[in-house]
Motif scaffolding. Structure first.
Motif, PDB file in Angstrom:
ATOM      1  N   ASN A   1    -147.294 -17.386 -34.437  1.00 15.52           N
ATOM      2  CA  ASN A   1    -148.841 -17.745 -34.630  1.00 15.52           C
ATOM      3  C   ASN A   1    -149.013 -18.919 -35.562  1.00 15.52           C
ATOM      4  O   ASN A   1    -150.061 -19.462 -35.433  1.00 15.52           O
ATOM      5  CB  ASN A   1    -149.411 -16.319 -35.344  1.00 15.52           C
ATOM      6  CG  ASN A   1    -149.446 -15.338 -34.443  1.00 15.52           C
ATOM      7  OD1 ASN A   1    -149.668 -15.620 -33.263  1.00 15.52           O
ATOM      8  ND2 ASN A   1    -149.442 -14.035 -34.889  1.00 15.52           N
ATOM      9  N   VAL A   2    -148.132 -18.949 -36.664  1.00 11.69           N
ATOM     10  CA  VAL A   2    -148.324 -20.480 -37.613  1.00 11.69           C
ATOM     11  C   VAL A   2    -147.982 -21.621 -36.797  1.00 11.69           C
ATOM     12  O   VAL A   2    -148.929 -22.547 -36.865  1.00 11.69           O
ATOM     13  CB  VAL A   2    -147.257 -20.197 -38.598  1.00 11.69           C
ATOM     14  CG1 VAL A   2    -147.092 -21.458 -39.279  1.00 11.69           C
ATOM     15  CG2 VAL A   2    -147.314 -19.061 -39.757  1.00 11.69           C
TER      16      VAL A   2
ATOM     17  N   GLY B   1    -134.464 -19.802 -35.361  1.00 15.78           N
ATOM     18  CA  GLY B   1    -134.742 -18.496 -34.522  1.00 15.78           C
ATOM     19  C   GLY B   1    -135.903 -18.554 -33.648  1.00 15.78           C
ATOM     20  O   GLY B   1    -135.892 -18.228 -32.395  1.00 15.78           O
ATOM     21  N   LEU B   2    -137.215 -19.275 -34.052  1.00 19.43           N
ATOM     22  CA  LEU B   2    -138.281 -19.391 -33.319  1.00 19.43           C
ATOM     23  C   LEU B   2    -138.031 -20.332 -32.264  1.00 19.43           C
ATOM     24  O   LEU B   2    -138.672 -19.989 -31.179  1.00 19.43           O
ATOM     25  CB  LEU B   2    -139.506 -19.672 -34.356  1.00 19.43           C
ATOM     26  CG  LEU B   2    -140.778 -20.284 -33.611  1.00 19.43           C
ATOM     27  CD1 LEU B   2    -141.411 -19.111 -32.732  1.00 19.43           C
ATOM     28  CD2 LEU B   2    -141.826 -20.655 -34.568  1.00 19.43           C
ATOM     29  N   LEU B   3    -137.379 -21.539 -32.517  1.00 17.02           N
ATOM     30  CA  LEU B   3    -137.264 -22.418 -31.652  1.00 17.02           C
ATOM     31  C   LEU B   3    -136.120 -21.957 -30.404  1.00 17.02           C
ATOM     32  O   LEU B   3    -136.555 -22.183 -29.297  1.00 17.02           O
ATOM     33  CB  LEU B   3    -136.895 -23.908 -31.984  1.00 17.02           C
ATOM     34  CG  LEU B   3    -137.898 -24.371 -33.099  1.00 17.02           C
ATOM     35  CD1 LEU B   3    -137.057 -25.688 -33.685  1.00 17.02           C
ATOM     36  CD2 LEU B   3    -139.326 -24.604 -32.675  1.00 17.02           C
ATOM     37  N   GLN B   4    -135.333 -21.242 -30.815  1.00 16.94           N
ATOM     38  CA  GLN B   4    -134.301 -20.490 -29.964  1.00 16.94           C
ATOM     39  C   GLN B   4    -135.236 -19.621 -29.055  1.00 16.94           C
ATOM     40  O   GLN B   4    -135.278 -19.735 -27.479  1.00 16.94           O
ATOM     41  CB  GLN B   4    -133.276 -20.041 -30.520  1.00 16.94           C
ATOM     42  CG  GLN B   4    -132.457 -21.002 -31.070  1.00 16.94           C
ATOM     43  CD  GLN B   4    -131.348 -20.240 -32.063  1.00 16.94           C
ATOM     44  OE1 GLN B   4    -131.650 -19.217 -32.684  1.00 16.94           O
ATOM     45  NE2 GLN B   4    -130.023 -20.477 -31.933  1.00 16.94           N
TER      46      GLN B   4
ATOM     47  N   ASP C   1    -142.582 -22.289 -24.799  1.00 18.31           N
ATOM     48  CA  ASP C   1    -144.035 -21.322 -24.489  1.00 18.31           C
ATOM     49  C   ASP C   1    -144.555 -20.456 -25.674  1.00 18.31           C
ATOM     50  O   ASP C   1    -143.608 -19.570 -26.173  1.00 18.31           O
ATOM     51  CB  ASP C   1    -143.969 -20.673 -23.212  1.00 18.31           C
ATOM     52  CG  ASP C   1    -143.622 -21.513 -21.978  1.00 18.31           C
ATOM     53  OD1 ASP C   1    -144.338 -22.660 -21.974  1.00 18.31           O
ATOM     54  OD2 ASP C   1    -143.058 -21.045 -21.169  1.00 18.31           O
ATOM     55  N   LEU C   2    -145.661 -20.643 -26.008  1.00 12.95           N
ATOM     56  CA  LEU C   2    -146.456 -19.824 -27.244  1.00 12.95           C
ATOM     57  C   LEU C   2    -147.191 -18.882 -26.208  1.00 12.95           C
ATOM     58  O   LEU C   2    -147.617 -18.905 -25.212  1.00 12.95           O
ATOM     59  CB  LEU C   2    -146.915 -20.519 -28.118  1.00 12.95           C
ATOM     60  CG  LEU C   2    -146.126 -21.637 -28.904  1.00 12.95           C
ATOM     61  CD1 LEU C   2    -147.029 -22.560 -29.667  1.00 12.95           C
ATOM     62  CD2 LEU C   2    -145.226 -20.810 -29.666  1.00 12.95           C
TER      63      LEU C   2
ATOM     64  N   PHE D   1    -142.817 -30.966 -31.028  1.00 15.50           N
ATOM     65  CA  PHE D   1    -143.947 -31.863 -30.766  1.00 15.50           C
ATOM     66  C   PHE D   1    -145.179 -31.249 -29.863  1.00 15.50           C
ATOM     67  O   PHE D   1    -144.759 -29.994 -29.285  1.00 15.50           O
ATOM     68  CB  PHE D   1    -143.990 -33.106 -30.007  1.00 15.50           C
ATOM     69  CG  PHE D   1    -142.727 -34.107 -30.719  1.00 15.50           C
ATOM     70  CD1 PHE D   1    -143.327 -34.930 -31.480  1.00 15.50           C
ATOM     71  CD2 PHE D   1    -141.591 -33.805 -30.405  1.00 15.50           C
ATOM     72  CE1 PHE D   1    -142.491 -36.049 -32.326  1.00 15.50           C
ATOM     73  CE2 PHE D   1    -140.639 -34.838 -31.261  1.00 15.50           C
ATOM     74  CZ  PHE D   1    -141.101 -35.776 -31.979  1.00 15.50           C
ATOM     75  N   GLU D   2    -146.474 -31.485 -29.781  1.00 17.53           N
ATOM     76  CA  GLU D   2    -147.372 -31.313 -28.811  1.00 17.53           C
ATOM     77  C   GLU D   2    -146.766 -31.400 -27.451  1.00 17.53           C
ATOM     78  O   GLU D   2    -145.973 -32.407 -27.141  1.00 17.53           O
ATOM     79  CB  GLU D   2    -148.812 -31.575 -28.951  1.00 17.53           C
ATOM     80  CG  GLU D   2    -148.795 -33.349 -28.808  1.00 17.53           C
ATOM     81  CD  GLU D   2    -150.011 -34.023 -28.979  1.00 17.53           C
ATOM     82  OE1 GLU D   2    -151.023 -33.216 -28.675  1.00 17.53           O
ATOM     83  OE2 GLU D   2    -150.157 -35.002 -29.367  1.00 17.53           O
ATOM     84  N   TYR D   3    -146.838 -30.502 -26.645  1.00 19.65           N
ATOM     85  CA  TYR D   3    -146.782 -30.601 -25.215  1.00 19.65           C
ATOM     86  C   TYR D   3    -147.689 -31.287 -24.352  1.00 19.65           C
ATOM     87  O   TYR D   3    -149.019 -30.819 -24.358  1.00 19.65           O
ATOM     88  CB  TYR D   3    -146.241 -29.193 -24.537  1.00 19.65           C
ATOM     89  CG  TYR D   3    -145.902 -29.438 -23.049  1.00 19.65           C
ATOM     90  CD1 TYR D   3    -144.722 -29.777 -22.634  1.00 19.65           C
ATOM     91  CD2 TYR D   3    -146.777 -28.712 -22.230  1.00 19.65           C
ATOM     92  CE1 TYR D   3    -144.520 -29.707 -21.199  1.00 19.65           C
ATOM     93  CE2 TYR D   3    -146.622 -28.704 -20.645  1.00 19.65           C
ATOM     94  CZ  TYR D   3    -145.291 -29.205 -20.317  1.00 19.65           C
ATOM     95  OH  TYR D   3    -145.085 -29.358 -18.931  1.00 19.65           O
TER      96      TYR D   3
END
Length: 487
Positions: free
Chosen positions: A31-32, A50-53, A77-78, A152-154
């Motif tokens: 969310n952040v 852990g989030l990026l993984q 993907d978020l 980065f932004e996608y």
């Protein structure tokens, strides 16, 4: 590395002091990151590994969307969007300085034509490993495993290199021109506001968003100027097709190196290739396309001409003679503000565009297309129209390694009349290789002559500069279509 005693149990070889394995609230951290993605005013954040993984499925190969000089890029993907995660390669993360230098100046880079950094991750873990010595009791050492990542932004449309095409196809001129302006604006920001040399500016490092707005990316090998005008580097992670001659010869890099790269990119955007710029043939091809379309850009002639002029200045061998990026932006802005009309066109957006002053013959096509068939001669017709009030003589030359038969290689075309040429690709036992076809061109030289001359009077001297007459040299691409072959 720290050595451990021999009494440590063998199982300690698998002990991991891994910050990424600490309990991470994935939903909260996502969310952040998502809030940072949607709100450009939010400050950048240090993201947990852990989030990026999690969002890249542990950096799965299927998630890989790019590879640069400093690392591999993955799509993450978020819930309501996507990001690009750049994982720096181990060979470049042994020293923390490289990572922190890049992260520090990227944090301050904010421009509509620069890919936005959302966050970063500096994760270090220790792993117990066996280090056996021959004839001695095995010892254990603790090795540091470092992960350095940038988020980065996608950018949805991918990189510019996927959209490059010649004048007759691909992106419309207005879109290409806006991309050129955007790249120049972003580069001006990097050079003037941030003192950054990109050092690997190329179409693959320019991304396009949904509105085809260009965004410069991949500063993995960028350097801060720190008050110097140039540096000498031994870094070989630079694309040779776009790097300046002073780098190839002396390893010297400056802001003028980026300008050279920009010149190559502008050339490719205008013509679809890196080759020599023949302004008359480029304008001829754009006029041909514009006349086939419904809308014609009011200042298209001026914009194409100015972009070619800028590209030629950027590609000068001497760095000192190349323009500054601020001068280039000023030239483009001045063109936007002009009230001059396009030569021979006027204000109207409707109706065909008149031939340019140097054009003597008009062609019904600017490519010769041969749908290839094995062991069969393939004909292609070409109609010429003399659009002047003079007699026009022409001479045809074919370049490349394929064999052709040309009916009417030389001729004098009367004023305001038409002439037909038949070009036949001779029978081939096998389909030509794509690299062979790239060198195939139909070249026609045209010149005004006196009434009464015939084809037998045409000679090469008539088309020399010494003749004192303006010669129009027309180059048509030869396209051998092999996709229709049945295996």
């Amino acid at each position: 590395m720290v050595e451990g005693g021999s009494g440590i149990l063998h199982g300690m070889a698998n002990i991991m002091f891994d910050a990424s394995r600490e309990r991470v609230d994935i939903k909260s951290e996502s969310n952040v990151l998502e809030h940072t993605l949607l709100d450009e005013s939010v400050e950048l954040t240090n993201l947990p590994l852990g989030l990026l993984q999690h969002i890249t499925e542990d950096f799965a190969d299927a998630r890989q969307i790019g590879r640069g000089g400093f690392g591999i890029v993955y799509k993450g993907d978020l819930q309501n969007g996507s990001v690009a995660v750049k994982r720096l390669l181990n060979s470049h993360t042994i020293e923390e300085e490289s990572f922190y230098r890049e992260a520090t100046f990227l944090i301050s880079v904010k421009h509509k034509n620069i890919v936005r950094l959302l966050g970063y991750c500096a994760n270090t873990e220790s792993k117990a490993m066996i280090n056996p010595e021959p004839g001695e009791t095995p010892k254990f050492i603790f090795a540091e495993i470092r992960e350095r990542l940038l988020c980065f932004e996608y950018i949805n449309k991918g990189s510019l290199d996927k959209y490059l095409a010649d004048e007759l196809r691909g992106l419309k001129w207005h879109t290409r021109y806006q991309i050129i302006k955007g790249i120049c604006s972003g580069l001006e920001y990097l050079h003037k506001e941030k003192g950054i040399i990109h050092r690997d500016l190329k179409p693959a490092n320019i991304l396009l968003d949904d509105l085809m707005v260009p965004k410069i990316t991949d500063f993995g090998i960028s350097k801060l100027l720190d008050g110097v005008t140039h540096i000498v580097t031994s870094n070989s992670a630079i694309s040779l097709g776009y790097c300046a001659p002073e780098f190839i010869k002396h390893g010297q890099v400056s802001i003028k190196s980026d300008i050279f790269s920009l010149g190559v990119i502008i050339t490719e955007l205008v013509t679809g290739c890196k080759g020599n710029l023949d302004i008359q043939n480029v304008l001829r091809r754009w006029r041909y396309r514009w006349n086939k379309s419904v809308n014609y850009p009011l200042f298209g002639y001026q914009q194409v001409t100015k972009c070619i002029e800028i590209a030629l200045k950027c590609l000068l061998d001497s760095p000192k003679k190349r323009p500054k990026i601020s001068d280039i932006v000023s030239m483009l802005n001045a063109l936007e503000n002009t009230n001059e009309h396009i030569n021979n066109v006027g204000d109207s957006l409707v109706g065909p565009i008149s031939p340019y002053p140097w054009e003597l013959l008009e062609f019904d096509r600017l490519e010769l297309n041969f749908p290839f068939e094995i062991n069969k001669p393939i004909p292609c017709s070409l109609q010429l129209t003399n659009i002047t009030n003079d007699y026009v003589a022409f001479d045809v030359e074919m370049t490349g390694s394929l064999q052709y038969c040309i009916e009417l290689e030389k001729c004098v075309v009367p004023p305001r009349s038409k002439c037909n040429i038949m070009v036949t690709l001779q029978a081939q036992k096998r389909a030509p290789h794509a690299t062979v076809c790239k060198d195939e061109f139909f070249i026609m030289r045209c010149v005004s002559v006196n009434e009464g001359l015939g084809a037998e009077d045409i000679n090469i001297d008539m088309f020399n500069e010494e003749s004192g007459k303006e010669v129009d040299e027309v180059t048509l691409k030869v396209v051998v279509i092999t996709e229709l072959l049945v295996n």
